[in-house]
Design an enzyme around this catalytic site. Sequence first.
Site, PDB file in Angstrom:
ATOM      1  N   ILE A  42      15.179   4.139  -8.931  1.00  0.00           N
ATOM      2  CA  ILE A  42      15.130   4.479 -10.353  1.00  0.00           C
ATOM      3  C   ILE A  42      14.553   5.890 -10.490  1.00  0.00           C
ATOM      4  CG2 ILE A  42      14.308   3.739 -12.629  1.00  0.00           C
ATOM      5  CD1 ILE A  42      15.850   1.501 -11.412  1.00  0.00           C
TER       6      ILE A  42
ATOM      7  N   ARG B 265      -3.567 -11.204  -6.483  1.00  0.00           N
ATOM      8  CA  ARG B 265      -5.019 -10.994  -6.315  1.00  0.00           C
ATOM      9  C   ARG B 265      -5.541 -10.211  -7.512  1.00  0.00           C
ATOM     10  NH1 ARG B 265      -4.168  -5.545  -5.445  1.00  0.00           N
ATOM     11  NH2 ARG B 265      -2.314  -5.139  -4.197  1.00  0.00           N
TER      12      ARG B 265
ATOM     13  N   GLY C 248       0.806  -1.217   0.000  1.00  0.00           N
ATOM     14  CA  GLY C 248       0.000   0.000   0.000  1.00  0.00           C
ATOM     15  C   GLY C 248       0.836   1.262   0.000  1.00  0.00           C
ATOM     16  N   GLY C 249       2.030   1.173  -0.586  1.00  0.00           N
ATOM     17  CA  GLY C 249       2.878   2.354  -0.687  1.00  0.00           C
ATOM     18  C   GLY C 249       3.558   2.751   0.619  1.00  0.00           C
TER      19      GLY C 249
ATOM     20  N   GLU D 126      17.098  -1.257  -2.731  1.00  0.00           N
ATOM     21  CA  GLU D 126      17.098  -1.249  -4.194  1.00  0.00           C
ATOM     22  C   GLU D 126      17.675   0.051  -4.693  1.00  0.00           C
ATOM     23  OE1 GLU D 126      13.054  -1.523  -5.578  1.00  0.00           O
ATOM     24  OE2 GLU D 126      13.072  -3.698  -5.444  1.00  0.00           O
TER      25      GLU D 126
ATOM     26  N   LYS E 266      -1.945   4.736  -6.188  1.00  0.00           N
ATOM     27  CA  LYS E 266      -2.465   5.040  -7.529  1.00  0.00           C
ATOM     28  C   LYS E 266      -3.757   5.852  -7.471  1.00  0.00           C
ATOM     29  CE  LYS E 266      -0.548   0.564  -8.709  1.00  0.00           C
ATOM     30  NZ  LYS E 266      -0.861  -0.891  -8.687  1.00  0.00           N
TER      31      LYS E 266
ATOM     32  N   ARG F 265      -9.992   6.963  -9.868  1.00  0.00           N
ATOM     33  CA  ARG F 265     -10.484   6.525  -8.559  1.00  0.00           C
ATOM     34  C   ARG F 265     -11.162   7.713  -7.876  1.00  0.00           C
ATOM     35  NH1 ARG F 265      -6.202   2.366  -5.764  1.00  0.00           N
ATOM     36  NH2 ARG F 265      -5.360   1.463  -7.692  1.00  0.00           N
TER      37      ARG F 265
ATOM     38  N   VAL G 208      -7.546  -3.298  -7.939  1.00  0.00           N
ATOM     39  CA  VAL G 208      -8.530  -2.215  -8.076  1.00  0.00           C
ATOM     40  C   VAL G 208      -8.686  -1.835  -9.550  1.00  0.00           C
ATOM     41  CG1 VAL G 208      -9.048   0.188  -7.481  1.00  0.00           C
ATOM     42  CG2 VAL G 208      -7.921  -1.289  -5.799  1.00  0.00           C
TER      43      VAL G 208
HETATM   44  P1  ADP Z   1       3.615  -1.247  -2.487  1.00  0.00           P
HETATM   45  O1  ADP Z   1       3.516  -2.737  -2.428  1.00  0.00           O
HETATM   46  O2  ADP Z   1       3.626  -0.638  -1.141  1.00  0.00           O
HETATM   47  O3  ADP Z   1       2.646  -0.618  -3.441  1.00  0.00           O
HETATM   48  P2  ADP Z   1       5.755  -1.123  -4.483  1.00  0.00           P
HETATM   49  O4  ADP Z   1       6.984  -1.908  -4.333  1.00  0.00           O
HETATM   50  O5  ADP Z   1       4.718  -1.616  -5.458  1.00  0.00           O
HETATM   51  O6  ADP Z   1       5.090  -0.923  -3.050  1.00  0.00           O
HETATM   52  O7  ADP Z   1       6.112   0.363  -4.875  1.00  0.00           O
HETATM   53  C1  ADP Z   1       5.132   1.385  -4.943  1.00  0.00           C
HETATM   54  C2  ADP Z   1       5.647   2.595  -5.703  1.00  0.00           C
HETATM   55  O8  ADP Z   1       6.870   3.081  -5.135  1.00  0.00           O
HETATM   56  C3  ADP Z   1       6.018   2.307  -7.170  1.00  0.00           C
HETATM   57  O9  ADP Z   1       4.896   2.377  -7.997  1.00  0.00           O
HETATM   58  C4  ADP Z   1       7.023   3.416  -7.442  1.00  0.00           C
HETATM   59  O10 ADP Z   1       6.365   4.631  -7.686  1.00  0.00           O
HETATM   60  C5  ADP Z   1       7.768   3.543  -6.123  1.00  0.00           C
HETATM   61  N1  ADP Z   1       9.005   2.713  -6.103  1.00  0.00           N
HETATM   62  C6  ADP Z   1       9.159   1.495  -5.528  1.00  0.00           C
HETATM   63  N2  ADP Z   1      10.414   1.012  -5.726  1.00  0.00           N
HETATM   64  C7  ADP Z   1      11.086   1.931  -6.430  1.00  0.00           C
HETATM   65  C8  ADP Z   1      12.434   2.025  -6.948  1.00  0.00           C
HETATM   66  N3  ADP Z   1      13.334   1.053  -6.779  1.00  0.00           N
HETATM   67  N4  ADP Z   1      12.763   3.142  -7.654  1.00  0.00           N
HETATM   68  C9  ADP Z   1      11.855   4.130  -7.860  1.00  0.00           C
HETATM   69  N5  ADP Z   1      10.591   4.102  -7.390  1.00  0.00           N
HETATM   70  C10 ADP Z   1      10.191   3.035  -6.674  1.00  0.00           C
END
Ligand code: ADP
Length: 448
Positions: free
Chosen positions: A203, A292, A164-165, A200, A237, A338, A295
Amino acid sequence: MFKKVLIANRSEIALRIIRACKELGVATVAVHSEADSESLHVRFADEAVCIGPAASAESYLDPRRIIAAAEITGADAIHPGYGFLAENAEFAEMCLDSGIKFIGPTPDMIRQMGNKAKAKELMINAGVPVVPGSEGVLSNSDEGLKLAEEIGYPVILKAVSGGGGRGMRIVNNSEEFEMNYQMAQAEAQGAFGDPDMYLEKYILNPRHIEIQLMADQYGNAVYLGERECSIQRRHQKLLEESPSSVVDENLRRKMGAVSVEGALKIGYEGAGTIEFLLDSDHNFYFMEMNTRIQVEHPVTEMVSNQDLLKDQIRVAAGEKLGYTQENIRLEGHAIECRINAEDGERNFMPSPGEIKSFNVPGGPGIRVDTHAYGHYHIPPYYDSLVAKLITYGKTREEALARMNRALDEFIIEGIKTTIPFHKKLIAHPDFISGNFDTGFLDRVDLTK
Ligand code: ADP
């Protein structure tokens, strides 16, 4: 096919599942908290069981109450929707032990993909490109610091159990590392009960592009194109579309093929999504897999003309997929906004309460998924999604024009919503030209 499916969720997704079940000729059981007895999913299900008080921990998040409701009503399957128990391996295990089919992948698969470090490891082994970073969990901050120096700043620290970010921190230099590491760990412990972190490369200005997958139990899997989900606020999102304006046929085939191969190698079954970051040179990196329905699945349904919910239920019941990659034709363009009960002008503050009047847009190319109606009370206890407004057009331009007029037609009075925010977003020249990335909403202020 199942005889009766219990829906372990609420709001629009519960309704979406009920719709799929009805079309499949499957009976439905809604569960609801005391705060949700007036919700539409309760009205449209064949049966409904009140499973507890408003607090999610004592209702939608309590596996025992949900299994009990399934046993009492004789449901032979449970659909978890998204959120709540959808990616909870223990719950999936309890369903299995109770002889009730959990509509989703196996408990083991959920467990492995729920651990983001483990998921990355599996994907590396399956030949899927991943963001450079730690091999699994960091044992301490020194190890993280050393690795960060090696791969170069900025880096991102992420909670292994995050979602969830939340549970992510960007580190720009070595001086900031230790402090960020401590804070990220404390946050992760507080939010997910698990302090484990991985690291990580961060990016810069990436696109969030995800691939929708559908797989059956017999080794058949397909991808249904991509979704562009770069319009995010605090990693959440707000608007999704398919296709992405930066993904061409070649890249789509590449990302799709890698995803399908990855899914087949790990023996994935059901609906799933592989989330990638796409950098400005069109390199793509695996971020995580969601086990899953999501949304934003409707934009894929619109362009692929497939009913993902029905397919997900069918394959869970042991049916064959029934189509191959060659049968998938992606056509047109779909956008989803949304609509949240939040005040876009006041920092997206939640705005629960009674909807005084409610007019749903219509006409060509419009789809609205919502559990709300006039005089419905939005309870303050759950997430703030009121409706998903999806528009379809032959081109992005047409889908956008439809979104623009549909947002005007969508009248929700009595509460604040994100409709005004979306109006401004889709009028922004950079959005219109497709020139944006995940940092777009940090850079432009649409709240005024
Ligand atoms: P969650 O499971 O909490 O949604 P995510 O791993 O899917 O977490 O990452 C959510 C958002 O965070 C991505 O859509 C992107 O915008 C940002 N993000 C995550 N990892 C990276 C990365 N290595 N570099 C740049 N942005 C990242």
